[in-house]
Design an enzyme around this catalytic site. Structure first.
Site, PDB file in Angstrom:
ATOM      1  N   GLU A 326       0.801  -1.225   0.000  1.00 24.61           N
ATOM      2  CA  GLU A 326       0.000   0.000   0.000  1.00 24.61           C
ATOM      3  C   GLU A 326       0.840   1.285   0.000  1.00 24.61           C
ATOM      4  O   GLU A 326       0.663   2.150   0.846  1.00 24.61           O
ATOM      5  CB  GLU A 326      -0.931   0.012   1.225  1.00 24.61           C
ATOM      6  CG  GLU A 326      -1.900  -1.143   1.245  1.00 24.61           C
ATOM      7  CD  GLU A 326      -2.795  -1.153   2.482  1.00 24.61           C
ATOM      8  OE1 GLU A 326      -3.976  -1.475   2.334  1.00 24.61           O
ATOM      9  OE2 GLU A 326      -2.305  -0.852   3.587  1.00 24.61           O
TER      10      GLU A 326
HETATM   11  C1  ACM Z   1      -2.046  -5.324   4.062  1.00 23.97           C
HETATM   12  O1  ACM Z   1      -3.145  -5.743   4.469  1.00 23.97           O
HETATM   13  N1  ACM Z   1      -1.927  -4.103   3.620  1.00 23.97           N
HETATM   14  C2  ACM Z   1      -0.885  -6.172   4.056  1.00 23.97           C
END
Ligand code: ACM
Length: 682
Positions: A326
Site C-alpha cells: 500500500e
Molecule cells: C495489508 O493488508 N496491507 C498487508
C-alpha cells in the site's frame, strides 16, 4: 473395531453432536464393542491429526501424573504439567512411574528453522503413554496433542486409548500481530504465543512498525522510539525475552518493518528520509497515508542499512519482512528530484520506483544474512528469486508467485480482524483447486507454497480484547495449515473448536475471560450478558463505516466486549436444525429469556452513556424472543400460523438482524432456521 485414517467427517467431539452426555455412556453400555469407536471419536484434537486409531481402555490422569523426558524438554514438560493442572483442577504431585514417556532422536537447533521435522507418534494405553519423534520440536507438538486428549470420564480425568501419527501439511503456519496501531505489551504477545503453541502454529510474525507507531528500541536511532512510539515500545532486552519464549515453544519470530509506505512514525523521528518536507506526527487515524521514504536518496539506504542491520542482529530468524504494501505515490509524484531520479534510471512509473527501492533493500538484507519477505506488492520483475511473498490480495496471486518460482505464504482469507466466522477461514486453502488442476504449474505451486499466516491488524482491538479477535478462530486456520486438505467438515470443526477454545484459555489466552470484565464495566447484572451472548461484533466494513475512529478512541463499548462469533447462537442453530425434544426445550428456554430480557435491562442501560446506544438492540432481542416462541408453538404444538404470518415474521427478523451500535443480533439465525422450517411444513 478401530478406525483407520485421518480424523474426518465423523471425528467430532461427541458433546457437540449429541447434546446429552449420557448418550455415549448408554450407547457403550448397550454395545460394549462400540465403546472403542466412541473413544476415537471423542478425541477433540485441533488441528486434527493425520491418522488416529482408537483402542479399548483408558489412561487415568490424576495427581500422580509424571512425564519422563530428556532434560532438553524439561521446561516444556513443566509447562504441560501446569497446563494439565489448569485444565483439570488436579494438583499434580507426580509419582514413581511415568505416565508419559517422551523420546526424540535429535534436539532442535538452537533456534527453530523453517522445514524442521515436526512429526510425532503418540500411543496412549491404559498403562501409560509414549510420545516419539525425530526432533524435540516434534515432541513439543505431540505434548500439545496429549493435553487436548484429556477428557472427563466417570471415574475422573482420562485419555481414551489411541494411536496417533501426525505431521504438518505446511512448514510455515503463522500468526501476524500488529502492535503498531494499538500497543500490545510483552504479556499480550507471550500469552498469544502460548496459544499459538497449543494449536501447533510455528511462526510469530511481529508487525512492529507502521504509521501509528515504531515499537522497537533502536540503539543506533533512538529517536525512532523517542518520537515514534508514544513511549510504547519493546526494549531490546524484551525482544530477546520474547524470542527465547517463542523458541522454547518451537516458534520462530519474524519481524516486520513496513517500508517504504506505512512509515509515518519513522518519519516523525527522521523526516529527512521522507519524500516531502516534514515535520510529521504519529498518525492517529486508520487508512493509507502519504508519508513515504525517499527512494532517490543514498542517505535513505545508508539509514536502512544501519537500522535493518541492527534489527537483523536482534532477530535471529533467517527471514525478515519489509512490508512493501500500500505505497501511496503522491509524495514521489510531487517531488521533482525523485521524478528526475526516476527518469535518469529509466524507472517509468511508481511501481518501477518501488521495485528499485525493494531491490536495494533486498541487497541490504542479504548483506546482513537475511532472506526478504514482502507483501504481494513487492512481486515485480527482477525480484531476487529467494524472496518470500506474503499474499494478502488473493489465493490466485499466491499461485501466480509460485508459478514464477517464488515461495509464498497465504494471508488472504485469514484476516482475523475482518471478524468473519471461523467457517470462512476454514474454507480457504493455501492451494486453490485451479492451481492444482493446472498440471504445468501444479508442481511449482505445491513446492513453493510454504503455508499461511492468520493476520490480526489492530485498528479495532486493544491489549484487553485482542485475544478474543484472534482465538478461537485462528485455531481453524491452524488446522487448515496442519491437517490434511480433506479435513474440512465444518460442523465437526466447530464441535472441536469449542473444546479447543477452553484449552487455549488454559494455555494463557484471555479470549473468554476478557468479556465478563468488560461487560461488568458497562453495567451490572445478567441482562447485559444475555444480550452479549446473543450478539456478534459486526464485520469490519460495518465498523469502518460507522464512525471515524482514531487510535485515541477508547475501545470500551459493548461492540468491543462481544466476541466475533457467538457460541451460544451456534448451539441454538444446531438445536434448531436437529430439533429433538431437548433441543426444543433449550430453544424455548432461551427465547423466553430473550423475550423477558428487555424489561429488566432497559432501565439500566438507558441511564448510562456507554450503553444507551443498546436500547434498540435490547428491544430487538426481546421482540425476537417472542417471534421465536410463537414459531416453536406453530412448529411443535400443532397450531397453524395465520395467513401471511410467516412472511411478516421473516421480514421482521431481517429487520432485527440489521446492525445497531456496530453490533448484530446473531440470535436471528436460529429463529430464521425455525421460520424456514415452518414455511416448508405449512
Ligand atoms: C495489508 O493488508 N496491507 C498487508
Amino acid at each position: 473395531m478401530s478406525k483407520n485414517g485421518p480424523f474426518r467427517a465423523n471425528s467430532g467431539r461427541l458433546t457437540g453432536v449429541f447434546k446429552k452426555p449420557t448418550f455415549a455412556a448408554n450407547f457403550a453400555a448397550i454395545f460394549p464393542l462400540c465403546a472403542v469407536i466412541l473413544n476415537t471419536l471423542s478425541a477433540g484434537v485441533m488441528p486434527a491429526p493425520w491418522k488416529s486409531v482408537g483402542a479399548a481402555g483408558e489412561l487415568a490422569i490424576d495427581s500422580s501424573f509424571t512425564i519422563a523426558a530428556d532434560s532438553h524438554l524439561q521446561s516444556a514438560a513443566g509447562r504441560i504439567t501446569r497446563r494439565i493442572e489448569k485444565q483439570t483442577g488436579i494438583t499434580i504431585i507426580g509419582g514413581p512411574k511415568p505416565t508419559l514417556i517422551v523420546e526424540f532422536e535429535v534436539s532442535a537447533p538452537a533456534y527453530p528453522t523453517l522445514g524442521e521435522d515436526e512429526s510425532y507418534t503418540l500411543d496412549v494405553t491404559p498403562t501409560g503413554a509414549r510420545l516419539k519423534s525425530k526432533t524435540s520440536t516434534g515432541a513439543l507438538r505431540g505434548l500439545e496433542t496429549f493435553t487436548q486428549l484429556i477428557s472427563q470420564g466417570q471415574n475422573g480425568f482420562k485419555i481414551s486409548a489411541i494411536h496417533i501419527e501426525d505431521r504438518p501439511r505446511f512448514p510455515w503456519r503463522g500468526l501476524m500481530l500488529d502492535v503498531s496501531r494499538h500497543w500490545m505489551p510483552v504479556e499480550v504477545v507471550e500469552r498469544n504465543i502460548n496459544a499459538m503453541a497449543a494449536v501447533k502454529l510455528n511462526v510469530f510474525h511481529w508487525h512492529l512498525s507502521d504509521d501509528q507507531g515504531f515499537r522497537v528500541e533502536s540503539k543506533k536511532f533512538p529517536k525512532l522510539q523517542q518520537f515514534g512510539s508514544d513511549g510504547h515500545f519493546y526494549t531490546q532486552e524484551q525482544i530477546r525475552e520474547v524470542i527465547e519464549f517463542a523458541r522454547d515453544r518451537g516458534i520462530r519470530v519474524v519481524p516486520e518493518f513496513d517500508i517504504p509506505g506505512h512509515t509515518t512514525a519513522m518519519l516523525t523521528a527522521y523526516p529527512e528520509f521522507a519524500s516531502a518536507p516534514g515535520p510529521y506526527a504519529i498518525e492517529r487515524f486508520w487508512g493509507i497515508f502519504q508519508p513515504t521514504m525517499n527512494p532517490a536518496r543514498e542517505e535513505t539506504y545508508a539509514f536502512l542499512d544501519q537500522l535493518l542491520g541492527e534489527m537483523a542482529g536482534l532477530f535471529p530468524d533467517k527471514y525478515f519482512h519489509i512490508g512493501g504494501d500500500e505505497v501511496d505515490p503522491t509524495q514521489w509524484q510531487k517531488n521533482d528530484a525523485i521524478q528526475a531520479f526516476a527518469r535518469k534510471n529509466n524507472l517509468g512509473n511508481d511501481t518501477a520506483l518501488q521495485t528499485y527501492f525493494t531491490q536495494r533493500v533486498q541487497k541490504i538484507l542479504a548483506a546482513h544474512g537475511k532472506t526478504m519477505i514482502g507483501w504481494d506488492e513487492v512481486l515485480e520483475p527482477g525480484l531476487a528469486p529467494d524472496t518470500v511473498i506474503q499474499s494478502w490480495r488473493g489465493q490466485a496471486s499466491l499461485a501466480d508467485a509460485a508459478r514464477k518460482g517464488y515461495r509464498g505464504i497465504l494471508s488472504w482469507g485469514y484476516y482475523l480482524d475482518h471478524l468473519k466466522p471461523a467457517s470462512f477461514h476454514y474454507g480457504v486453502d493455501p492451494i486453490i483447486d485451479g492451481a492444482e488442476a493446472d498440471r504445468a504449474g501444479a508442481k511449482n505451486v505445491d513446492e513453493h507454497v510454504l503455508g499461511g499466516e492468520a493476520c490480526m491488524w489492530d485498528e479495532y482491538a486493544t491489549a484487553e480484547n485482542v485475544d478474543s479477535r484472534i482465538w478461537p478462530r485462528a485455531a481453524a486456520i491452524a488446522e487448515r495449515l496442519w491437517s490434511p486438505r480433506e479435513t474440512k467438515d465444518v460442523a465437526v470443526m466447530y464441535a472441536r473448536l469449542e473444546d479447543v477454545s477452553r484449552i487455549l484459555e488454559a494455555a494463557g489466552s484471555t479470549h473468554r475471560s476478557y468479556e465478563p470484565a468488560m461487560l461488568d464495566r458497562l453495567g451490572r447484572g445478567e441482562g447485559l450478558r444475555i444480550l452479549a451472548d446473543a450478539s456478534e461484533d459486526q464485520e469490519i466494513d460495518g465498523r469502518r463505516n460507522a464512525r471515524k475512529y482514531s487510535s485515541l478512541a477508547p475501545l470500551n463499548r459493548f461492540v468491543d466486549a462481544v466476541p466475533p462469533e457467538s457460541e451460544t447462537v451456534r448451539r441454538l442453530e444446531h438445536a434448531a436444525t436437529v430439533a429433538g425434544p431437548a433441543d426444543i426445550a433449550e430453544l424455548r428456554a432461551r427465547f423466553t429469556e430473550w423475550a423477558q430480557n428487555d424489561s429488566r435491562l432497559e432501565p439500566l442501560i438507558e441511564k448510562n452513556s456507554l450503553t444507551v446506544e443498546l436500547v434498540p438492540l435490547s428491544r430487538s432481542l426481546s421482540a425476537l424472543g417472542s417471534i421465536g416462541l410463537r414459531t416453536l408453538e406453530f412448529l411443535f404444538d400443532g397450531k397453524r400460523p395465520p395467513e401471511g404470518w410467516i412472511q411478516q415474521q421473516v421480514q421482521a427478523v431481517d429487520e432485527i438482524g440489521k446492525p445497531i451500535a456496530e453490533v448484530q443480533l446473531a440470535a436471528v439465525r436460529p429463529v430464521r432456521i425455525l421460520l424456514d422450517r415452518l414455511a416448508v411444513n405449512k
